[in-house]
Scaffold this motif. Sequence first.
Motif, mmCIF file in Angstrom:
data_model
loop_
_atom_site.group_PDB
_atom_site.id
_atom_site.type_symbol
_atom_site.label_atom_id
_atom_site.label_comp_id
_atom_site.label_asym_id
_atom_site.label_seq_id
_atom_site.Cartn_x
_atom_site.Cartn_y
_atom_site.Cartn_z
ATOM 1 N N VAL A 79 13.948 7.011 -0.989
ATOM 2 C CA VAL A 79 14.097 5.767 -0.334
ATOM 3 C C VAL A 79 14.514 4.649 -0.946
ATOM 4 C CG1 VAL A 79 13.647 4.634 1.907
ATOM 5 C CG2 VAL A 79 12.691 6.897 1.512
ATOM 6 N N PRO A 80 15.560 4.456 -1.401
ATOM 7 C CA PRO A 80 16.098 3.495 -2.464
ATOM 8 C C PRO A 80 15.598 2.141 -1.993
ATOM 9 C CG PRO A 80 18.020 4.929 -2.292
ATOM 10 C CD PRO A 80 16.993 5.255 -1.056
ATOM 11 N N SER A 81 15.346 2.034 -0.430
ATOM 12 C CA SER A 81 15.115 0.340 0.010
ATOM 13 C C SER A 81 13.702 0.205 0.093
ATOM 14 C CB SER A 81 15.826 0.450 1.118
ATOM 15 O OG SER A 81 15.303 1.526 2.100
ATOM 16 N N LEU A 82 12.802 1.041 -0.596
ATOM 17 C CA LEU A 82 11.339 1.058 -0.599
ATOM 18 C C LEU A 82 11.016 0.173 -1.989
ATOM 19 C CD1 LEU A 82 9.591 3.880 0.814
ATOM 20 C CD2 LEU A 82 10.003 1.865 1.780
ATOM 21 N N GLU A 83 10.316 -0.849 -2.050
ATOM 22 C CA GLU A 83 9.917 -1.446 -3.147
ATOM 23 C C GLU A 83 8.334 -1.893 -3.245
ATOM 24 O OE1 GLU A 83 12.052 -5.369 -3.724
ATOM 25 O OE2 GLU A 83 13.819 -4.103 -2.966
ATOM 26 N N LEU A 84 7.984 -2.421 -4.266
ATOM 27 C CA LEU A 84 6.630 -2.891 -4.542
ATOM 28 C C LEU A 84 6.778 -4.305 -3.879
ATOM 29 C CD1 LEU A 84 3.892 -2.595 -6.088
ATOM 30 C CD2 LEU A 84 5.080 -4.232 -7.886
ATOM 31 N N PHE A 85 5.463 -4.624 -3.095
ATOM 32 C CA PHE A 85 5.443 -5.923 -2.418
ATOM 33 C C PHE A 85 5.339 -7.128 -3.641
ATOM 34 C CE2 PHE A 85 2.646 -8.953 -0.031
ATOM 35 C CZ PHE A 85 3.969 -9.283 0.973
ATOM 36 N N PRO A 86 6.058 -8.079 -3.761
ATOM 37 C CA PRO A 86 6.047 -8.725 -4.847
ATOM 38 C C PRO A 86 4.849 -9.743 -4.666
ATOM 39 C CG PRO A 86 7.833 -9.492 -3.201
ATOM 40 C CD PRO A 86 7.354 -8.170 -2.668
ATOM 41 N N LEU A 87 3.948 -9.768 -3.792
ATOM 42 C CA LEU A 87 2.976 -10.864 -3.720
ATOM 43 C C LEU A 87 1.750 -9.934 -4.043
ATOM 44 C CD1 LEU A 87 3.753 -12.801 -0.549
ATOM 45 C CD2 LEU A 87 4.146 -13.623 -2.815
ATOM 46 N N LEU A 88 1.811 -8.690 -4.379
ATOM 47 C CA LEU A 88 0.614 -8.171 -4.724
ATOM 48 C C LEU A 88 0.097 -8.845 -6.163
ATOM 49 C CD1 LEU A 88 0.606 -4.277 -4.674
ATOM 50 C CD2 LEU A 88 -1.115 -5.856 -3.463
ATOM 51 N N ALA A 89 -1.205 -9.136 -6.333
ATOM 52 C CA ALA A 89 -1.786 -9.970 -7.439
ATOM 53 C C ALA A 89 -1.892 -9.024 -8.580
ATOM 54 C CB ALA A 89 -3.180 -10.665 -7.073
ATOM 55 N N ASP A 90 -2.437 -7.781 -8.416
ATOM 56 C CA ASP A 90 -2.722 -6.785 -9.468
ATOM 57 C C ASP A 90 -1.887 -5.484 -9.101
ATOM 58 O OD1 ASP A 90 -3.518 -5.251 -11.339
ATOM 59 O OD2 ASP A 90 -5.581 -5.241 -10.875
ATOM 60 N N PRO A 91 -0.596 -5.222 -9.168
ATOM 61 C CA PRO A 91 0.007 -4.234 -8.682
ATOM 62 C C PRO A 91 -0.532 -2.931 -9.267
ATOM 63 C CG PRO A 91 1.551 -5.563 -9.314
ATOM 64 C CD PRO A 91 0.523 -6.183 -9.560
ATOM 65 N N LYS A 92 -0.919 -3.077 -10.690
ATOM 66 C CA LYS A 92 -1.422 -1.876 -11.469
ATOM 67 C C LYS A 92 -2.779 -1.356 -10.780
ATOM 68 C CE LYS A 92 1.210 -1.448 -15.549
ATOM 69 N NZ LYS A 92 1.530 -2.279 -16.914
ATOM 70 N N GLY A 93 -3.455 -2.235 -10.742
ATOM 71 C CA GLY A 93 -5.044 -2.240 -10.258
ATOM 72 C C GLY A 93 -5.087 -1.814 -8.600
ATOM 73 N N TYR A 94 -3.912 -2.089 -7.994
ATOM 74 C CA TYR A 94 -4.005 -1.799 -6.510
ATOM 75 C C TYR A 94 -4.364 -0.495 -5.890
ATOM 76 C CZ TYR A 94 -2.151 -1.795 -1.544
ATOM 77 O OH TYR A 94 -1.858 -1.816 -0.518
ATOM 78 N N ARG B 33 2.506 -0.685 -2.170
ATOM 79 C CA ARG B 33 3.616 -0.224 -3.312
ATOM 80 C C ARG B 33 4.773 0.108 -2.952
ATOM 81 N NH1 ARG B 33 -1.130 3.376 -5.655
ATOM 82 N NH2 ARG B 33 -0.951 4.180 -3.542
ATOM 83 N N GLN B 34 4.921 0.373 -1.422
ATOM 84 C CA GLN B 34 6.096 0.906 -0.913
ATOM 85 C C GLN B 34 6.393 0.167 0.527
ATOM 86 O OE1 GLN B 34 4.979 5.278 -0.693
ATOM 87 N NE2 GLN B 34 6.736 5.184 -2.383
ATOM 88 N N VAL B 35 7.141 -0.946 0.454
ATOM 89 C CA VAL B 35 7.698 -1.763 1.538
ATOM 90 C C VAL B 35 9.067 -2.031 1.396
ATOM 91 C CG1 VAL B 35 5.408 -2.913 1.578
ATOM 92 C CG2 VAL B 35 7.475 -3.925 0.462
ATOM 93 N N SER B 36 9.378 -2.379 2.860
ATOM 94 C CA SER B 36 11.034 -2.218 2.847
ATOM 95 C C SER B 36 11.656 -3.425 1.906
ATOM 96 C CB SER B 36 11.528 -2.621 4.160
ATOM 97 O OG SER B 36 11.166 -3.916 4.636
ATOM 98 N N SER B 37 12.783 -3.155 1.539
ATOM 99 C CA SER B 37 13.087 -4.304 0.708
ATOM 100 C C SER B 37 13.474 -5.698 1.467
ATOM 101 C CB SER B 37 14.679 -3.749 -0.010
ATOM 102 O OG SER B 37 15.390 -3.214 0.936
ATOM 103 N N ASP B 38 13.530 -5.525 2.910
ATOM 104 C CA ASP B 38 13.880 -6.611 3.635
ATOM 105 C C ASP B 38 12.523 -7.506 3.432
ATOM 106 O OD1 ASP B 38 15.902 -5.564 4.406
ATOM 107 O OD2 ASP B 38 15.370 -5.730 6.665
ATOM 108 N N LEU B 39 11.111 -6.585 3.756
ATOM 109 C CA LEU B 39 9.948 -7.355 3.515
ATOM 110 C C LEU B 39 9.788 -8.079 2.214
ATOM 111 C CD1 LEU B 39 7.134 -8.112 4.263
ATOM 112 C CD2 LEU B 39 6.376 -5.816 4.195
#
Length: 895
Positions: free
Chosen positions: A513-528, A827-833
């Motif tokens: 699903v190419p339109s899924l992305e990491l939520f940019p407001l996560l403070a620590d994506p790696k440790g999430y 880690r997997q939210v819509s690109s709209d979000l």
Amino acid sequence: MAEEEPSVPVLLQEKAKEEEEERDMAAAPSSSSNCVKRSSSRPQLDVSGAAIQGNSEDRNPTILLPNQTDDISHFAVDLGGSLIKLVYFSRHGELPAGHGGSVVRRRKEMIERNRSSPILGGRLHFVKFETSKLSDCLDFIHSKNFHRGQNLNAWDCGESDTRNTIIKATGGGAYKFADVFKEKLGVTLDKEDEMDCLVAGANFLLKAIRHEAFTHLEGHKEFVQIDQIDLFPYLLCNVGSGVSMIKVDGDGQFQRVSGTNVGGGTFWGLGRLLTKCKSFDEILELSQGGDNRSVDMLVGDIYGGLDYSKIGLSASTIASSFGKVVTENKDLSDYRQEDLALSLLRMISYNIGQIAYLNALRYGLKRIFFGGFFIRGHAYTMDTISFAVKFWSKGAAQAMFLRHEGFLGALGAFMSYDKHGLADWTAHQFVERFPMGAPYAGGKVHGPPIRDLNEKISWMEKFVQKGIEITAPVPMAPPGTTGLGGFERPFSREGLLRPDSSAALNVGVLHLVPSLELFPLLADPKGYEPNTVDLGDPNELQYWFTILSDHSPDLVDKAVASEGGTDDAKRRGDAFARAFRAHLARLMEEPAAYGKLGLANLLELREECLREFHFSDAYKTIKQRENEASLAVLQDLLMELDSMDEEKRLLALIEGVLAANIFDWGSRACVELYHKGTIIEIYRMSRKKMQRPWRVDNFDTFKERMLGSGGEKPKPHKRALLFVDNSGADIVLGMLPLTRELLRRGTEVVLVANSLPALNDVTASELPNIVAEAAKHCDILRKAAEAGGLLVDAMVTDREESVQNVSSVPRLMVVENGCGSPCIDFRQVSSDLAAAANEADLVILEGMGRALHTNFNARFKCEALKLAMVKNQRLAEKIVNGNIYDCICRYEPAV
Ligand SMILES: Nc1ncnc2c1ncn2[C@@H]1O[C@H](COP(=O)(O)OP(=O)(O)OP(=O)(O)O)[C@@H](O)[C@H]1O
Ligand SMILES: CC(C)(CO)[C@@H](O)C(=O)NCCC(=O)O
Ligand SMILES: [Mn+2]
């Protein structure tokens, strides 16, 4: 046809038939009128304009689907000494159906954006054939029309003319069978180097697929997430017919440092001679009941029952594989086949592990990844290899396995096509599903993609007929059955394999699903880590297993009712219940079977399972009823709120959200409550009980942030993202009034809701209508919704006013989150979000699924407010040391 092998992924792994059935399932009429494009769902089959091709008297006429956009884009093949592996991609072009205000408009924009990338999304299918059955493979390719190079679109490498079709191929057969492919299919094999492909496939899987690699030691499987910057160097040991050992230093940087001709072919070849087994899986299964002591010569056999402790060998250590045979004057038929199979498997596996270790030692490598179909996800094989590596390296080196073990080369060949940008995809864009496809219900694999539609759904009947025999995708053996893999005698247990195990791997269908992305407001994506409850703990698993099992009959009732209670719906309900039960049983047996298991995964699995059986929205009637009842009293509530001063109102609003969160059809305790009163009565009761301090109560800090202290007015938030939970009172009497307050203060509000239904959660496509109804009672909501483009009709009729207000009025918008689960994985939210998040300075997570089961511990780069009522006693105890119906108001400043 394609051998019983669910495919493996990149995007998907599955069988031909499974895919056909999925297509067919997707053909079920969708009941939602206000349909938003669903980024995480599987492609929909467009049967409009369907016509029978050729003679309609045929038993299995091909059906042409002129409007179906889920087409085959590409495929690649690895022609090995023992097996042919085929990887093909089906793309699904997503076109928005229906309407729904700005959600759909933005969605269209998103689709437009995606069009500029080479592919829209889709699935990779993995199929294998025995090399000795090349003609089956050719038939399969022919039946799928791959040889015509059709529908290649952005990946075009040839015309729709067979003569020009070029197929990426690797493995020795790319040379050996090139003429056959040319002659039989008219296609040219474009040869890619086998080692290049193995490395490319392994690197891709290790980088892009979450939970791809795992360790397997003494029956214990553990997933390892390897940091990309820490991936190289490693040793790749591909155990096919023969074994290649490759030192990998980076993408395209590698050296084949060793190999051994004692490999998978050796095992299976000798195995066939020694036993009567007709298939590879059969001999693996047979070995499960073996005791190698009757064949292997142990140290104790040589030392009169004593250990040779001086050099660290115990009496039970194998001194010589098959060595005992020499000392006994017996014929082959005097030995148990099981014992021979086990001894042979151990000998080959151990030897490979040992040679791999020596090469790792030679080059100072700490990690060894084992691939190739010899591994076959078989617990004993992996344990034996791991034991050898661990024993000889004294723990310094680690053996790891790949879930997509056998398809490295094929995947690498697939990736060697130019232009598709496969290597750029990330773990965020893959969603793995474990459908209960036909193969697990005894279905046979068929060639042509779409034939008699009626035939396609017959597998569902099989679910019903086969009853308790249904099993979820299974690996070759459950854990804990293998004993020590190395020197000690493995303990054997009989009858552990399922009869259908030949069809199964521990891999699901990977959807891209190419339109899924990491939520940019996560403070620590790696440790999430989204899950707060780890189901690796057997007690937790047992508890949630029981909860979900108990809830199942009620869910089935709702689901069947949602489809009009027809006989067909009842059958599907029955089939769903069995399938879901089978998934649960499978996971109880091996919690790591589908990757690392958290409660969120289990809850999502249930929703996916419902969808697989064509239940598009089990709670739709309940949701409608509750929305209506709540909207009827909204005006009174708003008037009451407006009569309060700011401070009192803010408290009342938060209390309102918490109180209304009681409407949760996923909670057993709450569902029992609902029988005791009307929606409004329960809501009132819930509000009355709101006693502060709540179990987690940061309200005062939040209030200070909102209203300030000492006469100073703080700056309002610029944009708030409100992750909403349930329909009915929850959204109407809880979140919308809070939304209104934020809007009143000048904050732009984005309501974030599910892309697909889950329990009674409100979806993004339902929100515009709910907001429109609420807006009838409230000018603030109406103007904001107009400004945000939510009320499309109003904008048309009332254009003057809206245009005037657009600049001054804060906007109210709706965005889908990209998922169909009661929880959310950031880690997997819509690109709209993700796009909407860019300007947000406040995140409000509402409800148990999104704020407690997941994300209670998540930290954000902006301010966060987590609001939920705990509707489960165990969760209350576990997470907040409290009780059922406790409330959580957790406010956290930006990290
Ligand atoms: N259904 C099967 N039929 C035959 N072998 C199987 C099967 N399933 C697993 N195997 C094992 O997998 C091995 C083949 O693995 P794989 O497909 O990775 O290698 P290959 O590409 O055929 O061989 P090579 O790379 O050496 O040319 C076999 O030798 C056997 O040990
Ligand atoms: C010949 C290949 C590369 C074909 O896949 C493989 O079977 C292999 O690595 N065999 C081992 C040969 C050796 O290095 O002794
Ligand atoms: Mn190979």
